[in-house]
Design a protein around this motif. Structure first.
Motif, PDB file in Angstrom:
ATOM      1  N   GLU A  22     -35.800 -51.042 -65.082  1.00  0.00           N
ATOM      2  CA  GLU A  22     -34.872 -50.483 -64.100  1.00  0.00           C
ATOM      3  C   GLU A  22     -34.508 -49.036 -64.439  1.00  0.00           C
ATOM      4  O   GLU A  22     -34.344 -48.203 -63.553  1.00  0.00           O
ATOM      5  CB  GLU A  22     -33.603 -51.346 -64.003  1.00  0.00           C
ATOM      6  CG  GLU A  22     -33.818 -52.715 -63.378  1.00  0.00           C
ATOM      7  CD  GLU A  22     -34.439 -52.624 -61.982  1.00  0.00           C
ATOM      8  OE1 GLU A  22     -34.094 -51.708 -61.219  1.00  0.00           O
ATOM      9  OE2 GLU A  22     -35.298 -53.477 -61.657  1.00  0.00           O
ATOM     10  N   LYS A  69     -37.657 -46.756 -63.841  1.00  0.00           N
ATOM     11  CA  LYS A  69     -37.887 -46.477 -62.416  1.00  0.00           C
ATOM     12  C   LYS A  69     -37.221 -45.180 -61.980  1.00  0.00           C
ATOM     13  O   LYS A  69     -37.741 -44.447 -61.146  1.00  0.00           O
ATOM     14  CB  LYS A  69     -37.336 -47.630 -61.559  1.00  0.00           C
ATOM     15  CG  LYS A  69     -38.351 -48.689 -61.267  1.00  0.00           C
ATOM     16  CD  LYS A  69     -38.073 -49.486 -60.005  1.00  0.00           C
ATOM     17  CE  LYS A  69     -36.657 -49.960 -59.852  1.00  0.00           C
ATOM     18  NZ  LYS A  69     -36.517 -50.861 -58.687  1.00  0.00           N
ATOM     19  N   THR A  70     -36.066 -44.911 -62.550  1.00  0.00           N
ATOM     20  CA  THR A  70     -35.339 -43.701 -62.164  1.00  0.00           C
ATOM     21  C   THR A  70     -35.677 -42.518 -63.065  1.00  0.00           C
ATOM     22  O   THR A  70     -35.552 -41.367 -62.652  1.00  0.00           O
ATOM     23  CB  THR A  70     -33.817 -43.955 -62.230  1.00  0.00           C
ATOM     24  OG1 THR A  70     -33.466 -44.336 -63.566  1.00  0.00           O
ATOM     25  CG2 THR A  70     -33.422 -45.071 -61.278  1.00  0.00           C
ATOM     26  N   ARG A  71     -36.117 -42.799 -64.276  1.00  0.00           N
ATOM     27  CA  ARG A  71     -36.343 -41.738 -65.248  1.00  0.00           C
ATOM     28  C   ARG A  71     -37.696 -41.053 -65.077  1.00  0.00           C
ATOM     29  O   ARG A  71     -37.827 -39.853 -65.303  1.00  0.00           O
ATOM     30  CB  ARG A  71     -36.209 -42.312 -66.665  1.00  0.00           C
ATOM     31  CG  ARG A  71     -36.184 -41.251 -67.739  1.00  0.00           C
ATOM     32  CD  ARG A  71     -35.978 -41.846 -69.113  1.00  0.00           C
ATOM     33  NE  ARG A  71     -34.650 -42.420 -69.291  1.00  0.00           N
ATOM     34  CZ  ARG A  71     -34.242 -43.022 -70.402  1.00  0.00           C
ATOM     35  NH1 ARG A  71     -35.083 -43.147 -71.427  1.00  0.00           N
ATOM     36  NH2 ARG A  71     -33.023 -43.505 -70.490  1.00  0.00           N
ATOM     37  N   SER A  83     -40.817 -39.397 -63.210  1.00  0.00           N
ATOM     38  CA  SER A  83     -41.104 -38.713 -61.953  1.00  0.00           C
ATOM     39  C   SER A  83     -42.248 -39.430 -61.241  1.00  0.00           C
ATOM     40  O   SER A  83     -42.988 -40.199 -61.873  1.00  0.00           O
ATOM     41  CB  SER A  83     -41.505 -37.263 -62.223  1.00  0.00           C
ATOM     42  OG  SER A  83     -42.800 -37.224 -62.818  1.00  0.00           O
ATOM     43  N   GLU A 101     -45.142 -47.955 -56.166  1.00  0.00           N
ATOM     44  CA  GLU A 101     -44.055 -48.671 -56.844  1.00  0.00           C
ATOM     45  C   GLU A 101     -44.496 -50.059 -57.291  1.00  0.00           C
ATOM     46  O   GLU A 101     -44.138 -50.507 -58.384  1.00  0.00           O
ATOM     47  CB  GLU A 101     -42.834 -48.773 -55.924  1.00  0.00           C
ATOM     48  CG  GLU A 101     -42.115 -47.442 -55.707  1.00  0.00           C
ATOM     49  CD  GLU A 101     -41.576 -46.835 -57.000  1.00  0.00           C
ATOM     50  OE1 GLU A 101     -41.179 -47.587 -57.906  1.00  0.00           O
ATOM     51  OE2 GLU A 101     -41.558 -45.591 -57.113  1.00  0.00           O
TER      52      GLU A 101
END
Length: 520
Positions: free
Chosen positions: A8, A11-13, A15, A339
């Motif tokens: 999780e 996913k945001t960290r 690029s 994704e």
């Protein structure tokens, strides 16, 4: 080693381009120059590469499969491998997958490491799957000692084509049930120490007569036939649970809407069949993308990488055009496709990096005792009977060994050796013949010179011969073995197998093995 952030957070960290970089697994070579090592470090650092797959050297890599370039032996390969793994991990922002082909042990790629028997040898006994479990476990220990997470094994191709130039000895045999049982034992042994596995070469490379390193094999069978045979081990093992499936570079028109598109770049095969009909939820990895079956027909940098990704491969093994591949995938893919792939890859990476056995093994496994047990179970009486061998052993006989010296003996050396052998055996009636094929692959008669083949066949024709054969049993097709008094298959030339052959000849042990393939 750097920490791997949970999914999780990752996913945001990461690029979008870093996520795509995680799909790439370029080749790393143990015997590279410093300049080549630095080039790979830069690639890892600049493009967020997800993993690397180790090979011995550029001369021994897939497209040099038939030995067109000289392979230099490096006695320090294992220490070099460990050093390079640490170095490449240091260059990476996130921990790398480290993979290798170690079907019969690290010795497949690395000198002075334990070698276990080929799959065809493990296919020569029924039951005793615990021995194959131990093989998988021991190879996993050796992987961990090096810093490797992923053994791209086992082969689950059913080798039902005696002329197969590349699978043969790498397959457990030509019976779908035996192949499945033995592969599962190997997988479970490997998994017992947390090392990842990958079954290959989907949808089945056994019934081919072309080497996909060099060209495109075509399997012209109906889907029904494929489901009943080639696809059977894959489906059974998928149902049991497997980390990854490697897709081969072979054309199977019945599975690709009648086209000859290689499986590795066919969406009908990688996605519709493997993920859809066969319900595989894990990671799909391509066979090496430098192989000529696909690289020669898609030479534009980035094109092949995109086609393989779009077909449904999550990891692109031996990708040669990383920068262009990342750019092309970023340009052409949907966000959903990216994704979903990233999630599968990262979840498998979490499993690999969370292995509790990491750093618990620093020593290589001991192979001798296990190899001895396998030799005892696999030795096979191919022709004749043991009573004949027992009677022969009590007579006066001459022992003749046909084993080429290391290196590449010249035609002149071979002819000189054979002339001496003819003179030495001329007056002999009874001959114990020990034959070791020079090569394990069938190209160029398994490395035999035609004069050697002719000499052995004349001996079988004219003398009373008991033959012990130490190698790929397919090479027995070169000889008139049925003209011997008896022929025994030993499969390997390791010391343990030689010792078992001696004991069998002396009547101390029986041959319990069964030839796992047809030689017709």
């Amino acid at each position: 080693m750097k920490e791997l952030p949970p999914f999780e957070i990752a996913k945001t960290r990461l690029s979008p381009l870093e996520k795509i970089g995680q799909f790439f697994m370029p080749a790393a070579f143990i015997n590279d120059t410093e300049e080549e090592i630095q080039t790979l470090e830069t690639l890892i650092r600049d493009h967020g590469i997800g993993g690397i797959c180790f090979f011995h050297s550029r001369a021994s890599a897939a497209t040099n499969f038939e030995g067109k370039k000289e392979v230099i032996r490096n006695e320090e390969s294992f220490e070099t491998l460990k050093s390079l793994i640490k170095r490449y991990q240091s260059a990476s922002k996130y921990p790398l997958f480290i993979a290798i082909d170690a079907e019969w042990g690290l010795a497949m790629r690395i000198e002075n490491t334990p070698q276990y028997p080929y799959a065809i040898t493990l296919g020569a006994f029924t039951g005793k799957e615990e021995l194959i479990y131990e093989v998988g476990k021991n190879i996993a220990q050796d992987c961990l000692a090096a810093g490797i997470h992923w053994n791209l094994s086992p082969v689950v191709d059913i080798n039902n084509n005696p002329n197969n130039p590349v699978i043969g000895y790498r397959s457990f045999g030509d019976n779908r049930e035996q192949v499945t049982k033995k592969a599962l034992a190997y997988i479970k042994g490997t998994e017992s120490l947390g090392v990842l596995t990958s079954i290959k070469h989907f949808p089945g490379h056994g019934d081919t007569s072309v080497d996909s390193h060099l060209g495109i094999p075509v399997i012209d069978k109906s889907k029904k036939e494929l489901l009943e045979n080639e696809l059977y081990p894959f489906q059974k093992i998928i149902s049991e649970g497997i980390d990854a499936v490697m897709v081969g570079h072979l054309s199977v028109p019945a599975l690709a809407n009648g086209t000859e598109t290689p499986a590795s770049i066919s969406r009908e095969i990688c996605t519709d069949l493997l993920r859809g009909e066969m319900n595989f939820k894990g990671v799909v990895i391509s066979d090496a993308l430098n192989m000529h079956a696909v690289s020669k027909i898609h030479p534009v940098p980035g094109e092949l990488e995109w086609l393989a990704f779009h077909a449904g491969n999550d990891i692109l093994c031996f990708a040669e055009h990383v920068r262009e591949g990342i750019e092309t995938i970023a340009k052409n893919s949907t966000l959903n496709q990216l994704e979903e792939t990233f999630e599968r890859v990262w979840k498998l990476k979490e499993k690999a990096m969370g292995n509790p056995y990491h750093h618990k093994f620093t020593e290589l496994s001991k192979s001798a005792a296990l190899n001895r047990k396998i030799a005892e179970e696999s030795i096979t009486l191919y022709h004749g009977n043991e009573a004949t061998i027992n009677t022969f052993s009590k007579k006066n006989f001459c022992t003749f060994t046909l084993k080429q010296p290391k290196g590449n003996p010249s035609q002149e050396d071979i002819l000189s050796f054979l002339e001496e052998a003819k003179q030495e055996t001329k007056q002999e009636k009874n001959i114990l013949l020990l034959v070791t094929p020079p090569k394990v692959k069938p190209a160029n008669h398994f490395g035999f010179h035609q004069e050697e083949i002719d000499f052995i066949n004349s001996m079988l024709e004219e003398k009373n011969v008991v033959l012990y054969h130490f190698g790929n049993p397919y090479s027995l097709k070169l000889f008139s073995a049925k003209k011997s008094l008896a022929t025994v298959l030993v499969y390997q030339d390791f010391k343990e197998f030689q010792d078992v052959a001696t004991e069998h000849f002396l009547g101390k042990i029986k041959a319990h093995g069964k030839l796992p393939v047809s030689l017709k």
